[in-house]
Scaffold this motif. Structure first.
Motif, PDB file in Angstrom:
ATOM      1  N   SER A  22      29.650  23.432   7.881  1.00 56.74           N
ATOM      2  CA  SER A  22      30.369  23.036   6.660  1.00 56.74           C
ATOM      3  C   SER A  22      31.297  21.841   6.878  1.00 56.74           C
ATOM      4  O   SER A  22      31.963  21.392   5.948  1.00 56.74           O
ATOM      5  CB  SER A  22      31.167  24.226   6.105  1.00 56.74           C
TER       6      SER A  22
ATOM      7  N   GLY B  20      14.615  39.948   1.836  1.00 56.85           N
ATOM      8  CA  GLY B  20      15.236  41.171   1.324  1.00 56.85           C
ATOM      9  C   GLY B  20      16.108  41.735   2.431  1.00 56.85           C
ATOM     10  O   GLY B  20      16.740  40.977   3.180  1.00 56.85           O
TER      11      GLY B  20
ATOM     12  N   GLY C  94      18.413  33.796  12.696  1.00 55.55           N
ATOM     13  CA  GLY C  94      18.367  32.468  13.321  1.00 55.55           C
ATOM     14  C   GLY C  94      17.859  32.526  14.749  1.00 55.55           C
ATOM     15  O   GLY C  94      17.054  31.684  15.177  1.00 55.55           O
TER      16      GLY C  94
ATOM     17  N   GLY D 142      22.971  28.691  12.832  1.00 56.86           N
ATOM     18  CA  GLY D 142      23.302  30.123  12.850  1.00 56.86           C
ATOM     19  C   GLY D 142      22.350  30.892  13.751  1.00 56.86           C
ATOM     20  O   GLY D 142      21.963  32.020  13.452  1.00 56.86           O
TER      21      GLY D 142
ATOM     22  N   ASP E   7      30.227  23.525  13.262  1.00 56.30           N
ATOM     23  CA  ASP E   7      30.470  24.190  11.978  1.00 56.30           C
ATOM     24  C   ASP E   7      29.683  23.411  10.929  1.00 56.30           C
ATOM     25  O   ASP E   7      29.999  22.247  10.647  1.00 56.30           O
ATOM     26  CB  ASP E   7      31.977  24.153  11.676  1.00 56.30           C
TER      27      ASP E   7
ATOM     28  N   HIS F 107      26.865  27.927   3.106  1.00 54.46           N
ATOM     29  CA  HIS F 107      25.470  27.913   2.639  1.00 54.46           C
ATOM     30  C   HIS F 107      25.094  26.565   2.007  1.00 54.46           C
ATOM     31  O   HIS F 107      24.157  25.908   2.458  1.00 54.46           O
ATOM     32  CB  HIS F 107      25.222  29.046   1.637  1.00 54.46           C
TER      33      HIS F 107
ATOM     34  N   SER G 110      17.823  34.214  -0.557  1.00 57.11           N
ATOM     35  CA  SER G 110      17.965  35.671  -0.458  1.00 57.11           C
ATOM     36  C   SER G 110      17.481  36.295  -1.755  1.00 57.11           C
ATOM     37  O   SER G 110      17.516  35.649  -2.816  1.00 57.11           O
ATOM     38  CB  SER G 110      19.447  36.022  -0.260  1.00 57.11           C
TER      39      SER G 110
ATOM     40  N   ALA H 278      22.705  31.920  16.972  1.00 59.99           N
ATOM     41  CA  ALA H 278      23.220  32.718  18.092  1.00 59.99           C
ATOM     42  C   ALA H 278      22.675  34.140  18.031  1.00 59.99           C
ATOM     43  O   ALA H 278      22.530  34.806  19.049  1.00 59.99           O
ATOM     44  CB  ALA H 278      24.744  32.737  18.059  1.00 59.99           C
ATOM     45  N   ARG H 279      22.390  34.599  16.824  1.00 63.42           N
ATOM     46  CA  ARG H 279      21.968  35.999  16.673  1.00 63.42           C
ATOM     47  C   ARG H 279      21.145  36.160  15.388  1.00 63.42           C
ATOM     48  O   ARG H 279      20.918  35.187  14.661  1.00 63.42           O
ATOM     49  CB  ARG H 279      23.199  36.896  16.624  1.00 63.42           C
TER      50      ARG H 279
ATOM     51  N   LEU I 280      21.892  26.153  17.243  1.00 61.85           N
ATOM     52  CA  LEU I 280      23.219  25.740  16.754  1.00 61.85           C
ATOM     53  C   LEU I 280      23.967  26.922  16.158  1.00 61.85           C
ATOM     54  O   LEU I 280      23.406  27.687  15.377  1.00 61.85           O
ATOM     55  CB  LEU I 280      23.026  24.632  15.709  1.00 61.85           C
TER      56      LEU I 280
ATOM     57  N   ILE J 239      17.133  42.705   5.808  1.00 64.27           N
ATOM     58  CA  ILE J 239      16.735  42.469   7.205  1.00 64.27           C
ATOM     59  C   ILE J 239      17.804  43.080   8.105  1.00 64.27           C
ATOM     60  O   ILE J 239      19.006  42.879   7.877  1.00 64.27           O
ATOM     61  CB  ILE J 239      16.617  40.947   7.508  1.00 64.27           C
TER      62      ILE J 239
ATOM     63  N   TYR K 158      27.846  34.761  -3.157  1.00 62.22           N
ATOM     64  CA  TYR K 158      26.638  34.687  -2.319  1.00 62.22           C
ATOM     65  C   TYR K 158      25.387  34.490  -3.175  1.00 62.22           C
ATOM     66  O   TYR K 158      24.516  33.691  -2.843  1.00 62.22           O
ATOM     67  CB  TYR K 158      26.552  35.982  -1.511  1.00 62.22           C
TER      68      TYR K 158
ATOM     69  N   GLU L 277      23.361  41.925  12.072  1.00 68.70           N
ATOM     70  CA  GLU L 277      24.801  42.220  11.987  1.00 68.70           C
ATOM     71  C   GLU L 277      25.323  42.031  10.568  1.00 68.70           C
ATOM     72  O   GLU L 277      26.316  42.631  10.171  1.00 68.70           O
ATOM     73  CB  GLU L 277      25.582  41.340  12.967  1.00 68.70           C
ATOM     74  N   MET L 278      24.653  41.150   9.779  1.00 65.74           N
ATOM     75  CA  MET L 278      25.108  40.924   8.411  1.00 65.74           C
ATOM     76  C   MET L 278      24.929  42.192   7.568  1.00 65.74           C
ATOM     77  O   MET L 278      25.836  42.605   6.843  1.00 65.74           O
ATOM     78  CB  MET L 278      24.351  39.740   7.780  1.00 65.74           C
ATOM     79  N   THR L 279      23.761  42.838   7.678  1.00 64.99           N
ATOM     80  CA  THR L 279      23.538  44.060   6.891  1.00 64.99           C
ATOM     81  C   THR L 279      24.348  45.221   7.480  1.00 64.99           C
ATOM     82  O   THR L 279      24.787  46.114   6.736  1.00 64.99           O
ATOM     83  CB  THR L 279      22.032  44.397   6.803  1.00 64.99           C
TER      84      THR L 279
HETATM   85  P1  NAP Z   1      24.176  36.987  10.857  1.00 61.63           P
HETATM   86  O1  NAP Z   1      23.616  37.984  11.812  1.00 61.63           O
HETATM   87  O2  NAP Z   1      25.542  37.196  10.306  1.00 61.63           O
HETATM   88  O3  NAP Z   1      24.080  35.542  11.541  1.00 61.63           O
HETATM   89  C1  NAP Z   1      24.566  34.407  10.898  1.00 61.63           C
HETATM   90  C2  NAP Z   1      24.930  33.380  11.944  1.00 61.63           C
HETATM   91  O4  NAP Z   1      25.438  32.209  11.269  1.00 61.63           O
HETATM   92  C3  NAP Z   1      26.031  33.870  12.890  1.00 61.63           C
HETATM   93  O5  NAP Z   1      25.657  33.633  14.236  1.00 61.63           O
HETATM   94  C4  NAP Z   1      27.226  33.044  12.462  1.00 61.63           C
HETATM   95  O6  NAP Z   1      28.126  32.726  13.519  1.00 61.63           O
HETATM   96  C5  NAP Z   1      26.556  31.763  11.983  1.00 61.63           C
HETATM   97  N1  NAP Z   1      27.466  30.973  11.173  1.00 61.63           N
HETATM   98  C6  NAP Z   1      28.342  31.402  10.224  1.00 61.63           C
HETATM   99  N2  NAP Z   1      29.040  30.388   9.721  1.00 61.63           N
HETATM  100  C7  NAP Z   1      28.620  29.275  10.368  1.00 61.63           C
HETATM  101  C8  NAP Z   1      28.994  27.909  10.312  1.00 61.63           C
HETATM  102  N3  NAP Z   1      29.933  27.472   9.459  1.00 61.63           N
HETATM  103  N4  NAP Z   1      28.366  27.016  11.123  1.00 61.63           N
HETATM  104  C9  NAP Z   1      27.433  27.437  11.993  1.00 61.63           C
HETATM  105  N5  NAP Z   1      27.022  28.722  12.096  1.00 61.63           N
HETATM  106  C10 NAP Z   1      27.628  29.638  11.304  1.00 61.63           C
HETATM  107  O7  NAP Z   1      23.216  36.812   9.576  1.00 61.63           O
HETATM  108  P2  NAP Z   1      21.639  37.045   9.383  1.00 61.63           P
HETATM  109  O8  NAP Z   1      21.484  38.380   8.766  1.00 61.63           O
HETATM  110  O9  NAP Z   1      20.876  36.690  10.606  1.00 61.63           O
HETATM  111  O10 NAP Z   1      21.366  35.975   8.213  1.00 61.63           O
HETATM  112  C11 NAP Z   1      20.842  34.687   8.457  1.00 61.63           C
HETATM  113  C12 NAP Z   1      20.583  33.997   7.124  1.00 61.63           C
HETATM  114  O11 NAP Z   1      19.697  34.785   6.330  1.00 61.63           O
HETATM  115  C13 NAP Z   1      21.850  33.808   6.281  1.00 61.63           C
HETATM  116  O12 NAP Z   1      21.768  32.591   5.579  1.00 61.63           O
HETATM  117  C14 NAP Z   1      21.790  34.981   5.336  1.00 61.63           C
HETATM  118  O13 NAP Z   1      22.521  34.729   4.162  1.00 61.63           O
HETATM  119  C15 NAP Z   1      20.295  35.081   5.080  1.00 61.63           C
HETATM  120  N6  NAP Z   1      19.850  36.397   4.619  1.00 61.63           N
HETATM  121  C16 NAP Z   1      20.018  37.524   5.381  1.00 61.63           C
HETATM  122  C17 NAP Z   1      19.574  38.748   4.890  1.00 61.63           C
HETATM  123  C18 NAP Z   1      19.718  40.027   5.671  1.00 61.63           C
HETATM  124  O14 NAP Z   1      19.343  41.084   5.144  1.00 61.63           O
HETATM  125  N7  NAP Z   1      20.185  40.033   6.896  1.00 61.63           N
HETATM  126  C19 NAP Z   1      18.977  38.834   3.635  1.00 61.63           C
HETATM  127  C20 NAP Z   1      18.828  37.667   2.894  1.00 61.63           C
HETATM  128  C21 NAP Z   1      19.262  36.458   3.398  1.00 61.63           C
HETATM  129  P3  NAP Z   1      29.384  33.688  13.865  1.00 61.63           P
HETATM  130  O15 NAP Z   1      28.806  34.888  14.467  1.00 61.63           O
HETATM  131  O16 NAP Z   1      30.185  32.888  14.845  1.00 61.63           O
HETATM  132  O17 NAP Z   1      30.082  33.937  12.561  1.00 61.63           O
END
Ligand code: NAP
Length: 251
Positions: free
Chosen positions: A63, A183, A17, A11, A61, A112, A140, A13-14, A34, A185, A152, A188-190
């Motif tokens: 999964s 917490g 990760g 994960g 992928d 996950h 998380s 790309a952005r 990846l 962060i 989640y 794009e997810m938030t």
């Molecule tokens: P994000 O910006 O949504 O990035 C997640 C990345 O994972 C995206 O590039 C996505 O690709 C990729 N991904 C999704 N499904 C996948 C798959 N099946 N195989 C390979 N890659 C896949 O999320 P983030 O905020 O950086 O979060 C990263 C991690 O931290 C996650 O596990 C999240 O649950 C955890 N986390 C985040 C926060 C927060 O506040 N941001 C808090 C607690 C925990 P696509 O763009 O192609 O979908």
């Protein structure tokens, strides 16, 4: 010169990760960036290469068993056996329990938990062969329970149990496993969570920061710093731990 250690960040790309991948590269590792499709990884790969590091893009992928096997084979062929794995790929499919579909549940468990299991299983033999390894799983604060996130929060609590078991099983091979529980962060997810709630992202961040003891939301680099510690040589006696990186106490 000794060969660089090889890390895979899923994960990447952005978001978190991408920051972890850049940090491990600047720590001296060769990094497999990846994500679901290889093209989306190019920005992270270019940033690493421009900074003098070494990285490749890998589309997979997490999964999917065949996809994971092919991805790890590609990393072995192009960089060498991976001895650092950051299970970061993640998705959200938030909804209240009564509205949550079976697909919402399965999709979140698939990325996950199944993803971390498949990636860890495929990488562990390279770590055991090397007599050294580091696995870092993204949990998380939602593992402690969060409205609208039955899927989640269950997955993120599961990541903690998975981490502790890997620590117990793999320790004698020089492999540690730890989890980071972020917490809020800014990624794009938030931003997607704010959009789903119908709130402006800036307002959402301001509101969230006011609830956080250090009075700010987190940045992907806050998580990268912790991942760098867990992946480091010196952290070999730290295993099976969950660190809440949340600007305040959370457990
Ligand atoms: P994000 O910006 O949504 O990035 C997640 C990345 O994972 C995206 O590039 C996505 O690709 C990729 N991904 C999704 N499904 C996948 C798959 N099946 N195989 C390979 N890659 C896949 O999320 P983030 O905020 O950086 O979060 C990263 C991690 O931290 C996650 O596990 C999240 O649950 C955890 N986390 C985040 C926060 C927060 O506040 N941001 C808090 C607690 C925990 P696509 O763009 O192609 O979908």
């Amino acid at each position: 010169m000794t060969a660089k250690k090889v890390a895979i960040v899923t994960g990447a790309a952005r978001g978190i990760g991408a920051a972890v991948a850049k940090r491990l590269a600047s720590d001296g590792m060769a990094v497999a960036v990846l994500d679901l499709n290889a093209e989306s990884c190019e920005g992270t790969v270019a940033a690493i290469n421009e900074a003098g590091g070494k990285a490749i893009a890998v589309g997979a992928d997490v999964s999917n068993e065949e996809s994971v096997a092919a991805a790890v084979e590609k990393v072995v062929a192009e960089l060498g056996g991976p001895t650092v794995l950051i299970n970061n790929a993640g998705i959200i499919r938030d909804n209240m329990l009564f509205k949550m579909t079976v697909d919402d549940w399965d999709a979140v468990m698939g990325v996950h938990l199944r993803g971390a299991f498949l990636m860890s299983k495929a990488c562990q033999k390279h770590m055991v062969d090397a007599g050294w390894g580091r696995i870092v799983n993204l949990s998380s604060t939602s593992a402690l329970g969060n409205r609208g996130q039955a899927n989640y929060s269950a997955a993120k609590a599961g990541m903690q149990g998975f981490t502790k078991t890997l620590a117990i099983e793999l320790g004698k091979f020089g492999v540690t496993a730890n989890a980071i529980a972020p917490g809020f962060i800014e990624t794009e997810m938030t931003a997607a969570t704010a959009a789903r709630m119908g709130v402006e992202f800036e307002e959402f961040k301001k509101f969230s920061a006011a609830q956080i003891p250090v009075n700010r939301v987190g940045a992907p680099e806050d998580i990268a710093h912790t991942a760098s510690f867990f992946a480091s040589e010196g952290a070999g006696f730290v295993s099976g731990q969950v660190v809440y990186v949340a600007g305040g106490p959370k457990d």
